[in-house]
Scaffold this motif. Structure first.
Motif, short mmCIF file in Angstrom:
data_model
loop_
_atom_site.label_atom_id
_atom_site.label_comp_id
_atom_site.label_asym_id
_atom_site.label_seq_id
_atom_site.Cartn_x
_atom_site.Cartn_y
_atom_site.Cartn_z
N ALA A 167 0.76 -1.21 0.04
CA ALA A 167 -0.05 0.08 0.09
C ALA A 167 0.77 1.26 0.02
O ALA A 167 0.52 2.40 -0.29
N ASP A 168 2.01 1.16 0.32
CA ASP A 168 2.94 2.17 0.46
C ASP A 168 3.73 2.48 -0.97
O ASP A 168 4.63 3.47 -1.09
N GLY A 169 3.15 1.75 -2.03
CA GLY A 169 3.88 1.93 -3.35
C GLY A 169 5.05 1.07 -3.51
O GLY A 169 5.85 1.18 -4.61
N LEU A 170 5.64 0.40 -2.55
CA LEU A 170 6.80 -0.43 -2.43
C LEU A 170 6.22 -2.16 -2.24
O LEU A 170 5.22 -2.26 -1.86
N PRO A 171 6.83 -2.76 -2.95
CA PRO A 171 6.46 -4.25 -2.85
C PRO A 171 6.34 -4.55 -1.12
O PRO A 171 7.03 -4.20 -0.31
N ALA A 172 5.01 -5.43 -1.00
CA ALA A 172 4.95 -5.68 0.35
C ALA A 172 6.23 -6.94 0.84
O ALA A 172 6.63 -7.29 0.02
N LEU A 173 6.36 -6.86 2.06
CA LEU A 173 7.46 -7.95 2.68
C LEU A 173 7.00 -9.28 2.28
O LEU A 173 5.88 -9.52 2.27
N SER A 177 9.47 -12.74 -2.79
CA SER A 177 9.72 -14.23 -2.78
C SER A 177 8.56 -14.96 -3.24
O SER A 177 8.77 -16.33 -3.27
N ALA A 178 7.20 -14.41 -3.30
CA ALA A 178 6.30 -15.34 -3.61
C ALA A 178 5.68 -15.06 -5.07
O ALA A 178 4.66 -15.29 -5.23
N ALA A 179 6.66 -14.55 -5.86
CA ALA A 179 6.39 -14.01 -7.00
C ALA A 179 5.67 -15.20 -7.87
O ALA A 179 4.99 -15.08 -8.80
N GLY A 180 6.17 -16.49 -7.66
CA GLY A 180 5.46 -17.58 -8.35
C GLY A 180 4.11 -17.87 -8.19
O GLY A 180 3.36 -18.35 -9.06
N ARG A 181 3.59 -17.14 -7.22
CA ARG A 181 2.08 -17.16 -6.80
C ARG A 181 1.36 -15.98 -7.22
O ARG A 181 0.32 -15.80 -6.98
N ILE A 182 1.93 -14.73 -7.72
CA ILE A 182 1.50 -13.48 -8.07
C ILE A 182 1.49 -13.35 -9.43
O ILE A 182 2.49 -13.29 -10.22
N SER A 183 0.39 -12.65 -9.66
CA SER A 183 0.40 -12.11 -11.19
C SER A 183 0.01 -10.69 -11.26
O SER A 183 -0.83 -10.30 -10.39
N TYR A 184 0.48 -9.92 -12.27
CA TYR A 184 0.11 -8.46 -12.34
C TYR A 184 -0.66 -8.14 -13.63
O TYR A 184 -0.76 -7.10 -13.91
N GLN A 280 0.57 -4.97 3.78
CA GLN A 280 2.01 -4.76 4.28
C GLN A 280 2.91 -5.94 3.96
O GLN A 280 4.15 -5.98 3.87
N ALA A 281 2.17 -7.04 4.20
CA ALA A 281 3.53 -8.42 4.05
C ALA A 281 2.40 -9.50 3.34
O ALA A 281 1.13 -9.36 3.44
N VAL A 282 3.30 -10.44 2.78
CA VAL A 282 2.83 -11.59 2.25
C VAL A 282 3.51 -12.79 2.92
O VAL A 282 4.83 -12.95 2.88
N GLU A 283 2.75 -13.59 3.52
CA GLU A 283 3.35 -14.72 4.23
C GLU A 283 3.12 -16.04 3.88
O GLU A 283 1.96 -16.12 3.24
N ARG A 284 4.04 -17.00 3.90
CA ARG A 284 3.73 -18.46 3.56
C ARG A 284 2.94 -19.15 4.45
O ARG A 284 3.20 -19.29 5.84
N ASP A 285 2.01 -19.88 4.08
CA ASP A 285 1.23 -20.96 5.08
C ASP A 285 1.33 -22.05 4.00
O ASP A 285 0.22 -22.58 3.42
N GLY A 286 2.34 -22.90 4.12
CA GLY A 286 2.60 -23.99 3.48
C GLY A 286 2.67 -23.69 1.97
O GLY A 286 3.70 -22.87 1.90
N ILE A 306 -3.75 -11.79 -7.53
CA ILE A 306 -3.76 -11.00 -9.09
C ILE A 306 -3.73 -9.63 -8.39
O ILE A 306 -4.71 -8.91 -7.98
N VAL A 307 -2.68 -8.99 -8.59
CA VAL A 307 -2.22 -7.57 -8.18
C VAL A 307 -2.61 -6.29 -9.55
O VAL A 307 -1.80 -6.66 -10.44
N LEU A 308 -3.50 -5.74 -9.35
CA LEU A 308 -3.88 -4.77 -10.35
C LEU A 308 -3.90 -3.40 -9.79
O LEU A 308 -5.02 -2.81 -9.94
N THR A 309 -3.00 -2.81 -9.31
CA THR A 309 -2.84 -1.39 -8.57
C THR A 309 -2.19 -0.50 -9.47
O THR A 309 -1.84 0.60 -9.07
N GLY A 310 -2.12 -0.62 -10.87
CA GLY A 310 -1.75 0.49 -11.69
C GLY A 310 -0.33 0.26 -12.30
O GLY A 310 0.21 -0.60 -12.05
N LEU A 311 0.12 1.12 -12.93
CA LEU A 311 1.33 1.40 -13.59
C LEU A 311 2.06 2.51 -13.41
O LEU A 311 1.61 3.59 -13.07
N ARG A 312 3.39 2.24 -13.72
CA ARG A 312 4.22 3.53 -13.33
C ARG A 312 5.31 3.72 -14.50
O ARG A 312 5.36 2.61 -15.08
#
Length: 454
Positions: A167-173, A177-184, A280-286, A306-312
């Motif tokens: 939410a602060d414009g930077l990647p969440a914690l 590392s969770a990029a394999g499960r995230i699409s933009y 603020q963060a993305v954590e693993r649960d298995g 699926i992250v659709l928070t705009g472009l820059r």
């Protein structure tokens, strides 16, 4: 290098998308040699990445007049002006034929990694204005080149730099590392591999614009066929009467229909909503992911995000150029107040040209979606007007450069996107325009629209 010699150099255009190719067509019309540098293997490489998505804008609003003139001798004719193409249609039926006509004026596999004044870094004043630009390029086969240019038009768009989940414009914690499960991007559920990724799974959709609506609607359709498919819509704000857009009262029916589809997905139980959540963060649960907000609130685990928070804009390769950019929008200083999304929508963004697009460094221009920085209200026709004005200025025709030749329909003609399988919904409207929203697409650059649409 003297002024005459500099004038014999080409104008380098970065990006073979809609606005970049329109710039090249305008330069040819003016008798000026363009050189279009495209990082991808074909025209409209970014547009092709959302080939499955249908635009809100019809053909009549997404082709440039100078480009049409250039294409005409080849026998090319514009498709039905009232029809709404997909990104794939736009690339194959307009952008690639235009690039083919331009022939060796377009180079593929050429990634611009730096732009500067020849022999002058950002600090040096002496003789700066007399020097041509030097454009540093890496080719697809790993070679490096330097190309001299009289001027540079950067129409590279914003597709390559989607906004992060944080939410602060930077990647969440933990986001990286969770990029394999995230699409933009809005998923192409017509692709069996992509469909399998989301079928029967719980997916978080982060974002609030038309691209988020599209993703929710597509996942709801998938849920009808694949039991266990469920979406969780993550909103930073609460739900209000305008959350789903204008609905049936929207001047742009296709956009209103898309918001209603998203609302129906929620009401049918195919999508839940979480409001006031600032990740603020993305954590693993298995094998699953847990999103955590700034107050420590933790959501139930999800399989995909699926992250659709705009472009820059990517400004890294312009670090040795003296740009004048607004400190909030990252748009040219004079343009920013005209497109501020806190004040303007697609239909109220004033047509503009070289004056608003100029920088302290003369001869460098950001055009198309990149010129709008982080603002989501870019219009395809506005981008074409930009390069008409810019190329006139480069040719020394100040009168034409300062003249406004664009009149927008009252509803606005924005680059937007709709559901790829519902062309009729768009064609029922009187205007096809719409602001783009996160990760669906933006007309004029082939990029997904940032969050918040107009």
């Amino acid at each position: 290098m003297n002024a005459f010699a500099t004038d014999q150099l080409p104008v380098v255009v970065i990006g073979a998308g809609p606005v970049g190719l329109a710039a090249a067509a305008r330069l040819v019309e003016r008798g000026i040699e363009p050189l279009v540098l495209e990082a991808g293997p074909s025209a409209g490489t970014a547009v092709r990445e959302w080939a499955h998505v249908r635009l809100f804008s019809p053909w009549s609003e997404i082709t440039d007049p100078a480009a049409e003139k250039l294409l005409a001798p080849s026998g090319w004719t514009r498709p039905d002006g009232s029809a709404y193409p997909t990104g794939g249609d736009w690339a194959e039926q307009y952008l690639q034929p235009l690039a083919d006509i331009l022939d060796d004026k377009v180079r593929y596999g050429a990634t611009v990694v730096g732009v500067a004044r020849a022999g002058r870094d950002r600090i040096v004043d002496s003789g700066r204005d007399e020097q041509p630009f030097t454009v540093h390029v890496e080719t697809a086969d790993g070679r490096e080149e330097r190309i001299s240019a009289r001027a540079v038009i950067d129409a590279s768009g914003t597709w390559s730099t989607p906004g992060p989940m944080g939410a602060d414009g930077l990647p969440a914690l933990g986001e990286r590392s969770a990029a394999g499960r995230i699409s933009y991007r809005v998923p192409d559920l017509g692709d069996p591999a992509v469909r399998a990724r989301y079928a029967g799974r719980r997916t978080a959709v982060v974002g609030s614009g038309a691209s988020a609506f599209t993703a929710l609607a597509l996942l709801a359709d998938l849920a009808e066929d694949e039991p266990g498919t469920h979406a969780v819509w993550i909103l930073r704000r609460g739900i209000t009467g305008s959350t789903f857009g204008g609905g049936e009262a929207d001047q742009l029916p296709a956009r209103g229909a898309l918001g209603l589809r998203a609302k129906a997905a929620v009401e049918a139980g195919h999508a839940g909503t979480v409001t006031g959540f600032r990740t603020q963060a993305v954590e693993r649960d298995g094998d699953r992911l847990v999103l955590v907000d700034e107050g420590g609130r933790r959501l139930d685990p999800v399989d995909e995000v699926i992250v659709l928070t705009g472009l820059r804009p990517d400004l890294t390769f312009l670090s040795e150029i003296r740009l004048g950019l607004d400190d909030r929008l990252q748009a040219p200083t004079a343009l920013a107040p005209l497109i501020d999304p806190n004040v303007h929508s697609c239909s109220t963004a004033y047509p503009h040209g070289v004056h608003e697009l100029s920088h302290p460094e003369q001869g460098i221009y950001l055009a198309g979606m990149k010129s709008y920085g982080r603002a989501p209200t870019f219009l395809a026709l506005t981008g074409y007007e930009q390069v008409r004005s810019i190329t006139a200025a480069i040719a020394g025709d100040r009168e034409a450069a300062e003249r406004v030749e664009l009149t927008l329909p009252e509803t606005g003609v924005c680059g937007g996107a709709g559901l790829f399988d519902e062309p009729d919904a768009a064609q029922n409207g009187e205007s096809g325009g719409c602001c783009a929203a996160p990760a669906a697409l933006h007309t004029g650059i082939g990029a997904p629209a940032p969050s918040g649409g107009c």
